[in-house]
Design a protein around this motif. Structure first.
Motif, PDB file in Angstrom:
ATOM      1  N   ILE A  12     -95.062   2.117  -9.698  1.00 57.60           N
ATOM      2  CA  ILE A  12     -95.478   0.709  -9.707  1.00 57.60           C
ATOM      3  C   ILE A  12     -94.479  -0.130 -10.488  1.00 57.60           C
ATOM      4  CG2 ILE A  12     -97.219  -0.903 -10.596  1.00 57.60           C
ATOM      5  CD1 ILE A  12     -99.330   1.208  -9.933  1.00 57.60           C
ATOM      6  N   ILE A  13     -94.089   0.365 -11.669  1.00 51.11           N
ATOM      7  CA  ILE A  13     -93.149  -0.368 -12.510  1.00 51.11           C
ATOM      8  C   ILE A  13     -91.806  -0.526 -11.812  1.00 51.11           C
ATOM      9  CG2 ILE A  13     -91.804  -0.251 -14.649  1.00 51.11           C
ATOM     10  CD1 ILE A  13     -94.249   1.048 -15.970  1.00 51.11           C
ATOM     11  N   LEU A  14     -91.309   0.556 -11.222  1.00 50.43           N
ATOM     12  CA  LEU A  14     -90.015   0.496 -10.541  1.00 50.43           C
ATOM     13  C   LEU A  14     -90.039  -0.502  -9.388  1.00 50.43           C
ATOM     14  CD1 LEU A  14     -89.056   4.289 -10.416  1.00 50.43           C
ATOM     15  CD2 LEU A  14     -88.122   2.527 -11.920  1.00 50.43           C
ATOM     16  N   LYS A  15     -91.150  -0.542  -8.681  1.00 51.70           N
ATOM     17  CA  LYS A  15     -91.260  -1.459  -7.547  1.00 51.70           C
ATOM     18  C   LYS A  15     -91.339  -2.901  -8.006  1.00 51.70           C
ATOM     19  CE  LYS A  15     -94.165  -2.607  -3.577  1.00 51.70           C
ATOM     20  NZ  LYS A  15     -95.386  -2.254  -2.795  1.00 51.70           N
ATOM     21  N   GLU A  16     -92.217  -3.182  -8.963  1.00 48.58           N
ATOM     22  CA  GLU A  16     -92.433  -4.564  -9.379  1.00 48.58           C
ATOM     23  C   GLU A  16     -91.294  -5.109 -10.228  1.00 48.58           C
ATOM     24  OE1 GLU A  16     -94.668  -6.332  -8.059  1.00 48.58           O
ATOM     25  OE2 GLU A  16     -95.536  -4.614  -7.026  1.00 48.58           O
ATOM     26  N   SER A  17     -90.550  -4.224 -10.902  1.00 50.57           N
ATOM     27  CA  SER A  17     -89.416  -4.676 -11.704  1.00 50.57           C
ATOM     28  C   SER A  17     -88.141  -4.785 -10.878  1.00 50.57           C
ATOM     29  CB  SER A  17     -89.174  -3.711 -12.867  1.00 50.57           C
ATOM     30  OG  SER A  17     -88.859  -2.420 -12.372  1.00 50.57           O
ATOM     31  N   ARG A  18     -88.214  -4.280  -9.642  1.00 48.00           N
ATOM     32  CA  ARG A  18     -87.065  -4.309  -8.724  1.00 48.00           C
ATOM     33  C   ARG A  18     -85.864  -3.569  -9.310  1.00 48.00           C
ATOM     34  NH1 ARG A  18     -89.670  -9.153  -7.988  1.00 48.00           N
ATOM     35  NH2 ARG A  18     -90.221  -9.650  -5.831  1.00 48.00           N
ATOM     36  N   PHE A  19     -86.131  -2.432  -9.943  1.00 42.22           N
ATOM     37  CA  PHE A  19     -85.052  -1.600 -10.451  1.00 42.22           C
ATOM     38  C   PHE A  19     -84.211  -1.055  -9.310  1.00 42.22           C
ATOM     39  CE2 PHE A  19     -87.320  -0.510 -14.588  1.00 42.22           C
ATOM     40  CZ  PHE A  19     -86.404  -1.195 -15.349  1.00 42.22           C
ATOM     41  N   LYS A  20     -82.943  -0.846  -9.604  1.00 42.66           N
ATOM     42  CA  LYS A  20     -82.079  -0.138  -8.657  1.00 42.66           C
ATOM     43  C   LYS A  20     -81.674   1.204  -9.284  1.00 42.66           C
ATOM     44  CE  LYS A  20     -80.387  -4.282  -6.318  1.00 42.66           C
ATOM     45  NZ  LYS A  20     -79.199  -5.100  -5.971  1.00 42.66           N
ATOM     46  N   THR A  21     -80.842   1.130 -10.317  1.00 43.64           N
ATOM     47  CA  THR A  21     -80.436   2.379 -10.972  1.00 43.64           C
ATOM     48  C   THR A  21     -80.684   2.328 -12.473  1.00 43.64           C
ATOM     49  OG1 THR A  21     -78.171   1.557 -11.249  1.00 43.64           O
ATOM     50  CG2 THR A  21     -78.657   2.830  -9.254  1.00 43.64           C
TER      51      THR A  21
END
Length: 296
Positions: free
Chosen positions: A184-193
């Motif tokens: 959820i965090i990775l998706k909503e924060s729009r992380f790449k690497t």
């Protein structure tokens, strides 16, 4: 106005001897890197145990705790010092329900304006639902309020970690729960690497938590969790992540147009001269005329 409490870290001496040894080692690592202070911010839903984490970090009761509701209605800052090192923890109001996320974050970020933060602890219950729409809303709101640059400073903390399971192993349950929130965090924060691991720590603040022979609180798998939490904090601080300054540009809060402080008094003066003073004179004149008509 938020409350600030700063004292000597007396609770340190009340920690089990084995834990004290580990913390002394960690403090030595910080001093070696010339780090003499750490500031931590706790974010998360209401009633998940943020204030209890504050008490566990300081090993003393500094924050009010309730088993039935969130006690932190506004940001509260606590600081303790030991041997030239200062630990500051900022407890924040919880996001009790989805509708309060934005309002709570606005209050929090205004309080944090101008402060330098080392670590953000994102707190949630280990025994919470794996698919929670509130988690999605909170993660999205945090990204919008502070920008995606806040997430590399985040450690996820799962509270209520002393749970007993029948249909799955403890490690498997932890893996599933942590992966769900991490995604959820990775998706909503729009992380790449950047910081794709999103580190997490398990804690159990309950006074009835199991203990080992050294009187240290342990999890069902035998992990002594408090030193692990401190190690995660120090690792993040000594990593490549520099402290983050919560400034106006980051959170989009402006001090306003400086010309406003000049023009507003002039506008008020013009209103008084052109509107209110003539009205007052007319009222006074009417009162005089009325008095003259009724005079004998």
């Amino acid at each position: 106005m938020a409350t600030v409490s700063e004292k000597e870290w007396t609770g340190f001496q009340g920690l089990p001897a084995a834990t004290q040894i580990i913390l002394h080692t960690l403090l030595a690592k910080l001093r070696k890197q010339k780090v003499d202070k750490i500031t931590i911010v706790l974010l998360g839903k209401g009633g998940v145990g943020k204030s209890s984490i504050v008490n566990s970090l300081f090993s003393e009761r500094v924050a009010a705790v309730s088993a039935f509701r969130s006690e932190t209605l506004r940001p509260r800052q606590y600081s303790r010092s030991k041997d030239g090192f200062k630990l500051t923890v900022i407890d924040t109001p919880g996001f009790v329900e989805a509708g309060r996320v934005d309002a709570a974050l606005n209050s929090i970020r205004r309080y944090l304006l101008g402060k330098t933060i080392n670590v953000v602890l994102y707190v949630d219950r280990l025994d919470g639902p794996r698919e929670d729409k509130v988690d999605v809303k909170i993660s999205r709101a945090i990204s919008q309020a502070f920008g995606p640059q806040i997430w590399p400073h985040v450690i996820v903390v799962f509270t209520h970690a002393e749970i007993h399971l029948e249909d799955v192993t403890y490690s498997e349950f932890v893996s599933r729960r942590s992966a769900a929130l991490r995604n959820i965090i990775l998706k909503e924060s729009r992380f790449k690497t950047v910081n794709t691991k999103v580190p997490f720590v398990l804690v159990e603040n309950c006074s009835r938590c199991s203990e080992n022979g050294e009187h240290e609180k342990i999890l069902p798998d035998g992990t002594v969790w408090l030193p692990v939490l401190f190690e995660a904090l120090v690792d993040l601080v000594l990593g490549s992540k520099k402290p983050i300054l919560i400034d106006e540009k980051m959170i989009g809060i402006s001090k306003g147009n400086p010309l406003g402080s000049i023009w507003m008094p002039l506008v008020l003066l013009a209103q008084f001269v052109l509107i209110w003073r003539p009205i007052r004179k007319a009222i006074d004149r009417d009162l005089v005329e009325e008095a003259q008509r009724h005079s004998p």
